[in-house]
Scaffold this motif. Structure first.
Motif, PDB file in Angstrom:
ATOM      1  N   ILE A  21      30.036  79.084  57.985  1.00 37.87           N
ATOM      2  CA  ILE A  21      29.826  80.000  56.867  1.00 37.87           C
ATOM      3  C   ILE A  21      28.491  80.693  57.116  1.00 37.87           C
ATOM      4  O   ILE A  21      27.446  80.037  57.154  1.00 37.87           O
ATOM      5  CB  ILE A  21      29.818  79.245  55.525  1.00 37.87           C
ATOM      6  CG1 ILE A  21      31.153  78.539  55.315  1.00 37.87           C
ATOM      7  CG2 ILE A  21      29.518  80.200  54.373  1.00 37.87           C
ATOM      8  CD1 ILE A  21      31.183  77.643  54.091  1.00 37.87           C
ATOM      9  N   HIS A  23      26.621  82.533  55.426  1.00 34.83           N
ATOM     10  CA  HIS A  23      25.626  82.502  54.357  1.00 34.83           C
ATOM     11  C   HIS A  23      24.796  81.225  54.420  1.00 34.83           C
ATOM     12  O   HIS A  23      23.664  81.196  53.951  1.00 34.83           O
ATOM     13  CB  HIS A  23      26.299  82.624  52.988  1.00 34.83           C
ATOM     14  CG  HIS A  23      27.110  83.869  52.846  1.00 34.83           C
ATOM     15  ND1 HIS A  23      26.535  85.111  52.759  1.00 34.83           N
ATOM     16  CD2 HIS A  23      28.445  84.071  52.800  1.00 34.83           C
ATOM     17  CE1 HIS A  23      27.474  86.025  52.650  1.00 34.83           C
ATOM     18  NE2 HIS A  23      28.653  85.416  52.676  1.00 34.83           N
ATOM     19  N   ASN A  24      25.350  80.154  55.004  1.00 36.11           N
ATOM     20  CA  ASN A  24      24.612  78.898  55.133  1.00 36.11           C
ATOM     21  C   ASN A  24      23.619  78.915  56.285  1.00 36.11           C
ATOM     22  O   ASN A  24      22.808  78.004  56.405  1.00 36.11           O
ATOM     23  CB  ASN A  24      25.570  77.726  55.315  1.00 36.11           C
ATOM     24  CG  ASN A  24      26.355  77.427  54.061  1.00 36.11           C
ATOM     25  OD1 ASN A  24      26.037  77.925  52.983  1.00 36.11           O
ATOM     26  ND2 ASN A  24      27.389  76.642  54.193  1.00 36.11           N
ATOM     27  N   ILE A  27      19.849  78.575  55.367  1.00 32.87           N
ATOM     28  CA  ILE A  27      19.272  77.239  55.180  1.00 32.87           C
ATOM     29  C   ILE A  27      18.768  76.709  56.513  1.00 32.87           C
ATOM     30  O   ILE A  27      17.658  76.170  56.610  1.00 32.87           O
ATOM     31  CB  ILE A  27      20.315  76.291  54.558  1.00 32.87           C
ATOM     32  CG1 ILE A  27      20.726  76.806  53.179  1.00 32.87           C
ATOM     33  CG2 ILE A  27      19.780  74.875  54.463  1.00 32.87           C
ATOM     34  CD1 ILE A  27      21.953  76.132  52.614  1.00 32.87           C
ATOM     35  N   TYR A  95      17.654  85.727  61.015  1.00 30.92           N
ATOM     36  CA  TYR A  95      18.845  85.468  60.198  1.00 30.92           C
ATOM     37  C   TYR A  95      19.437  86.771  59.675  1.00 30.92           C
ATOM     38  O   TYR A  95      20.649  86.977  59.710  1.00 30.92           O
ATOM     39  CB  TYR A  95      18.521  84.545  59.021  1.00 30.92           C
ATOM     40  CG  TYR A  95      19.577  84.607  57.954  1.00 30.92           C
ATOM     41  CD1 TYR A  95      20.806  83.996  58.134  1.00 30.92           C
ATOM     42  CD2 TYR A  95      19.366  85.320  56.775  1.00 30.92           C
ATOM     43  CE1 TYR A  95      21.795  84.080  57.177  1.00 30.92           C
ATOM     44  CE2 TYR A  95      20.350  85.403  55.807  1.00 30.92           C
ATOM     45  CZ  TYR A  95      21.558  84.786  56.017  1.00 30.92           C
ATOM     46  OH  TYR A  95      22.535  84.882  55.066  1.00 30.92           O
ATOM     47  N   SER A 118      32.195  72.985  59.671  1.00 31.20           N
ATOM     48  CA  SER A 118      31.030  72.444  58.992  1.00 31.20           C
ATOM     49  C   SER A 118      29.781  72.689  59.833  1.00 31.20           C
ATOM     50  O   SER A 118      29.788  72.511  61.052  1.00 31.20           O
ATOM     51  CB  SER A 118      31.216  70.943  58.769  1.00 31.20           C
ATOM     52  OG  SER A 118      30.019  70.381  58.274  1.00 31.20           O
ATOM     53  N   LEU A 119      28.723  73.068  59.185  1.00 32.79           N
ATOM     54  CA  LEU A 119      27.444  73.322  59.839  1.00 32.79           C
ATOM     55  C   LEU A 119      26.538  72.101  59.774  1.00 32.79           C
ATOM     56  O   LEU A 119      25.453  72.100  60.319  1.00 32.79           O
ATOM     57  CB  LEU A 119      26.771  74.527  59.165  1.00 32.79           C
ATOM     58  CG  LEU A 119      25.500  75.090  59.731  1.00 32.79           C
ATOM     59  CD1 LEU A 119      25.712  75.546  61.167  1.00 32.79           C
ATOM     60  CD2 LEU A 119      25.014  76.238  58.891  1.00 32.79           C
ATOM     61  N   TYR A 120      27.013  71.026  59.162  1.00 34.36           N
ATOM     62  CA  TYR A 120      26.171  69.872  58.851  1.00 34.36           C
ATOM     63  C   TYR A 120      25.540  69.259  60.092  1.00 34.36           C
ATOM     64  O   TYR A 120      24.312  69.246  60.229  1.00 34.36           O
ATOM     65  CB  TYR A 120      27.006  68.840  58.079  1.00 34.36           C
ATOM     66  CG  TYR A 120      26.214  67.680  57.566  1.00 34.36           C
ATOM     67  CD1 TYR A 120      25.358  67.833  56.492  1.00 34.36           C
ATOM     68  CD2 TYR A 120      26.321  66.438  58.173  1.00 34.36           C
ATOM     69  CE1 TYR A 120      24.618  66.760  56.026  1.00 34.36           C
ATOM     70  CE2 TYR A 120      25.598  65.370  57.711  1.00 34.36           C
ATOM     71  CZ  TYR A 120      24.749  65.531  56.642  1.00 34.36           C
ATOM     72  OH  TYR A 120      24.011  64.482  56.186  1.00 34.36           O
ATOM     73  N   GLY A 123      23.710  71.787  62.470  1.00 32.78           N
ATOM     74  CA  GLY A 123      22.446  72.212  61.878  1.00 32.78           C
ATOM     75  C   GLY A 123      21.378  71.141  61.966  1.00 32.78           C
ATOM     76  O   GLY A 123      20.215  71.432  62.281  1.00 32.78           O
TER      77      GLY A 123
END
Length: 144
Positions: A21, A23-24, A27, A95, A118-120, A123
């Motif tokens: 995503i 937009h994430n 972060i 960004y 998932s960017l978890y 990231g």
């Protein structure tokens, strides 16, 4: 003779696009800094199968931003807080550039594939690597 009703992609393996995503990514940019947004942004650009001239443009822009970070570290001896602020501001610029360039392919990806990754873990790993490299650069290589 080919019929209009026969599939044109039979027998070929088609690689589907993938994406985080976008937009994430903000972060990741503000936690990890410029190096993190560069790594994750290029992972996303390659997964979206971005055109080569856009990837070249992103490479040039990010080389300029990383050169600016090194110039700030070497030529302008700021405090650690000011170095962190400059790094995060340039990460925000990076960004914004990634967001502008990846917005159209990301929307097309959502229309055709309708799922994101998932960017978890990506990231977290990139943020840890960036924090380590930033500390090594500031305290080891460029220390006066």
């Amino acid at each position: 003779m080919h019929s209009l009703y026969t599939p044109s992609l039979t027998g070929k393996k088609v690689r589907r696009t993938k994406s985080f995503i976008i937009h994430n990514l903000v972060i990741v940019a503000f936690i990890g800094g410029l190096l993190t947004i560069t790594i994750v942004g290029f992972i996303n650009a390659n997964a979206l199968k971005l055109e080569k001239h856009y990837i070249r443009l992103l490479i040039v822009i990010n080389v300029i931003l990383h050169s600016a970070i090194i110039i700030f570290y070497v030529c302008l001896p700021f405090s650690a807080e000011m170095d962190l602020l400059i790094n995060r501001l340039l990460a925000g610029v990076s960004y914004f550039i990634f967001f502008i360039i990846l917005k159209r392919p990301y929307k097309e990806h959502l229309v055709f594939v309708e799922e994101t990754q998932s960017l978890y873990w990506t990231g977290i790993i990139c943020c840890l690597f960036s924090i380590f490299m930033d500390g090594f650069l500031r305290n080891g290589v460029l220390a006066k």
